[in-house]
Design a protein around this motif. Structure first.
Motif, mmCIF file in Angstrom:
data_model
loop_
_atom_site.group_PDB
_atom_site.id
_atom_site.type_symbol
_atom_site.label_atom_id
_atom_site.label_comp_id
_atom_site.label_asym_id
_atom_site.label_seq_id
_atom_site.Cartn_x
_atom_site.Cartn_y
_atom_site.Cartn_z
ATOM 1 N N PHE A 23 0.872 -1.182 0.000
ATOM 2 C CA PHE A 23 0.000 0.000 0.000
ATOM 3 C C PHE A 23 0.908 1.231 0.000
ATOM 4 O O PHE A 23 1.818 1.345 0.822
ATOM 5 C CB PHE A 23 -0.874 -0.015 1.263
ATOM 6 C CG PHE A 23 -2.147 0.774 1.151
ATOM 7 C CD1 PHE A 23 -3.377 0.125 1.037
ATOM 8 C CD2 PHE A 23 -2.121 2.158 1.164
ATOM 9 C CE1 PHE A 23 -4.548 0.855 0.950
ATOM 10 C CE2 PHE A 23 -3.297 2.886 1.073
ATOM 11 C CZ PHE A 23 -4.508 2.242 0.970
ATOM 12 N N VAL A 82 1.507 5.356 5.947
ATOM 13 C CA VAL A 82 0.082 5.561 6.187
ATOM 14 C C VAL A 82 -0.190 7.049 5.994
ATOM 15 O O VAL A 82 0.428 7.893 6.658
ATOM 16 C CB VAL A 82 -0.338 5.100 7.598
ATOM 17 C CG1 VAL A 82 -1.859 4.978 7.667
ATOM 18 C CG2 VAL A 82 0.308 3.770 7.967
ATOM 19 N N ILE A 83 -1.079 7.352 5.066
ATOM 20 C CA ILE A 83 -1.383 8.759 4.743
ATOM 21 C C ILE A 83 -2.829 9.040 5.132
ATOM 22 O O ILE A 83 -3.740 8.283 4.734
ATOM 23 C CB ILE A 83 -1.167 9.036 3.243
ATOM 24 C CG1 ILE A 83 0.283 8.680 2.839
ATOM 25 C CG2 ILE A 83 -1.470 10.497 2.919
ATOM 26 C CD1 ILE A 83 0.560 8.767 1.349
ATOM 27 N N ARG A 84 -3.056 10.118 5.878
ATOM 28 C CA ARG A 84 -4.397 10.405 6.376
ATOM 29 C C ARG A 84 -5.375 10.600 5.215
ATOM 30 O O ARG A 84 -5.074 11.294 4.240
ATOM 31 C CB ARG A 84 -4.387 11.661 7.258
ATOM 32 C CG ARG A 84 -5.707 11.843 8.007
ATOM 33 C CD ARG A 84 -5.742 13.113 8.829
ATOM 34 N NE ARG A 84 -4.873 13.102 9.989
ATOM 35 C CZ ARG A 84 -5.139 12.483 11.152
ATOM 36 N NH1 ARG A 84 -6.258 11.800 11.286
ATOM 37 N NH2 ARG A 84 -4.297 12.549 12.158
ATOM 38 N N GLY A 85 -6.522 9.939 5.323
ATOM 39 C CA GLY A 85 -7.590 10.119 4.338
ATOM 40 C C GLY A 85 -8.701 10.945 4.954
ATOM 41 O O GLY A 85 -8.445 11.791 5.829
ATOM 42 N N SER A 86 -9.953 10.670 4.547
ATOM 43 C CA SER A 86 -11.038 11.499 5.073
ATOM 44 C C SER A 86 -11.835 10.797 6.164
ATOM 45 O O SER A 86 -12.794 11.358 6.684
ATOM 46 C CB SER A 86 -11.949 11.952 3.924
ATOM 47 O OG SER A 86 -12.255 10.865 3.110
ATOM 48 N N THR A 87 -11.457 9.579 6.498
ATOM 49 C CA THR A 87 -12.150 8.865 7.579
ATOM 50 C C THR A 87 -11.157 8.554 8.712
ATOM 51 O O THR A 87 -9.973 8.889 8.625
ATOM 52 C CB THR A 87 -12.752 7.530 7.069
ATOM 53 O OG1 THR A 87 -11.667 6.606 6.833
ATOM 54 C CG2 THR A 87 -13.536 7.717 5.777
ATOM 55 N N HIS A 89 -9.957 5.751 9.373
ATOM 56 C CA HIS A 89 -9.168 4.553 9.048
ATOM 57 C C HIS A 89 -7.689 4.748 9.394
ATOM 58 O O HIS A 89 -7.031 3.844 9.936
ATOM 59 C CB HIS A 89 -9.325 4.244 7.555
ATOM 60 C CG HIS A 89 -8.767 2.936 7.128
ATOM 61 N ND1 HIS A 89 -9.365 1.732 7.418
ATOM 62 C CD2 HIS A 89 -7.654 2.631 6.416
ATOM 63 C CE1 HIS A 89 -8.652 0.754 6.900
ATOM 64 N NE2 HIS A 89 -7.604 1.263 6.296
ATOM 65 N N TYR A 90 -7.155 5.912 9.068
ATOM 66 C CA TYR A 90 -5.747 6.244 9.329
ATOM 67 C C TYR A 90 -5.366 5.957 10.786
ATOM 68 O O TYR A 90 -4.330 5.353 11.059
ATOM 69 C CB TYR A 90 -5.544 7.735 9.009
ATOM 70 C CG TYR A 90 -4.246 8.345 9.431
ATOM 71 C CD1 TYR A 90 -3.149 8.352 8.561
ATOM 72 C CD2 TYR A 90 -4.101 8.976 10.676
ATOM 73 C CE1 TYR A 90 -1.942 8.948 8.926
ATOM 74 C CE2 TYR A 90 -2.907 9.563 11.047
ATOM 75 C CZ TYR A 90 -1.835 9.545 10.168
ATOM 76 O OH TYR A 90 -0.654 10.133 10.535
HETATM 77 C C1 LIG Z 1 -4.772 6.049 5.733
HETATM 78 C C2 LIG Z 1 -5.812 5.389 5.066
HETATM 79 O O1 LIG Z 1 -6.244 4.522 5.647
HETATM 80 C C3 LIG Z 1 -6.444 5.953 3.875
HETATM 81 O O2 LIG Z 1 -5.928 5.503 2.683
HETATM 82 C C4 LIG Z 1 -7.917 5.691 3.938
HETATM 83 O O3 LIG Z 1 -8.514 6.799 3.426
HETATM 84 P P1 LIG Z 1 -10.009 7.181 3.826
HETATM 85 O O4 LIG Z 1 -9.984 7.520 5.293
HETATM 86 O O5 LIG Z 1 -10.286 8.399 2.974
HETATM 87 O O6 LIG Z 1 -10.852 5.999 3.506
#
Ligand SMILES: CC(=O)[C@@H](O)COP(=O)(O)O
Ligand SMILES: Nc1c(NC[C@H](O)[C@H](O)[C@H](O)CO)[nH]c(=O)[nH]c1=O
Length: 154
Positions: A23, A82-87, A89-90
């Motif tokens: 990833f 690990v790159i912050r997304g919009s949820t 999940h990060y």
């Molecule tokens: C860091 C991540 O997990 C990321 O790729 C997930 O992105 P998202 O939070 O926009 O689903």
């Protein structure tokens, strides 16, 4: 007289395992290049390095643990991004990979190095993968060598 113990940056004879996540492979391949460069330039032989690719950072600890338990390596280097997304999940991925890598080191006694970038943006990741903020993979290689040599003396 105080006795100081330090790990030297001399790596001849060390066997090193590397776990790297696919990833964000664009970044992680640069971290891997940096780690291999750091190992080889300090004297690790190519045949003494084994690299395991895993799907994502979340999967790193399990494979690092298996490598550490194999008694084949004096250190295991873990690489990912690990790159912050919009949820949220990060936060879950970061928490598990950091906790997991630390746990592997403590549970096995094999230095298990946290070469995982945790960034707010892809730019921050690129900066730390061989551009203006160095290469976390190279730094991880140096840390692995120092820790492997330090633990031998204690
Ligand atoms: C860091 C991540 O997990 C990321 O790729 C997930 O992105 P998202 O939070 O926009 O689903
Ligand atoms: N979002 C990122 C991930 N996500 C994938 C997880 O690591 C894992 O592979 C999946 O949830 C299946 O268990 N992985 C990264 O390395 N970096 C990310 O930014």
């Amino acid at each position: 007289m105080v006795k100081f113990i330090e790990g030297q940056l001399v790596a001849e004879g060390l066997k090193i395992g590397v776990v790297v996540a696919r990833f964000n492979e664009f970044i992680n391949s640069k971290l891997l290049d940096g780690a291999l460069d750091g190992l080889k330039r300090h004297g690790v032989k190519e045949e003494d390095i084994e690299v395991a690719w895993v799907p994502g950072a979340f999967e790193i600890p399990l494979v690092a643990q298996k490598m550490a338990n194999s008694n084949k390596y004096q250190a295991v280097i873990c690489l990912g991004t690990v790159i912050r997304g919009s949820t949220s999940h990060y936060d879950y991925v970061c928490a598990e990979v950091s906790k997991g890598v630390a746990h592997v080191g403590m549970a096995t006694g094999v230095p298990t190095i946290f070469g995982v970038l945790t960034t707010e943006s892809i730019e921050q990741a690129i900066e730390r993968a061989g551009t203006k903020a160095g290469n976390k993979g190279f730094e991880s290689a140096v840390t692995a060598i120092e820790m492997a040599n330090l633990l031998r003396q204690i």
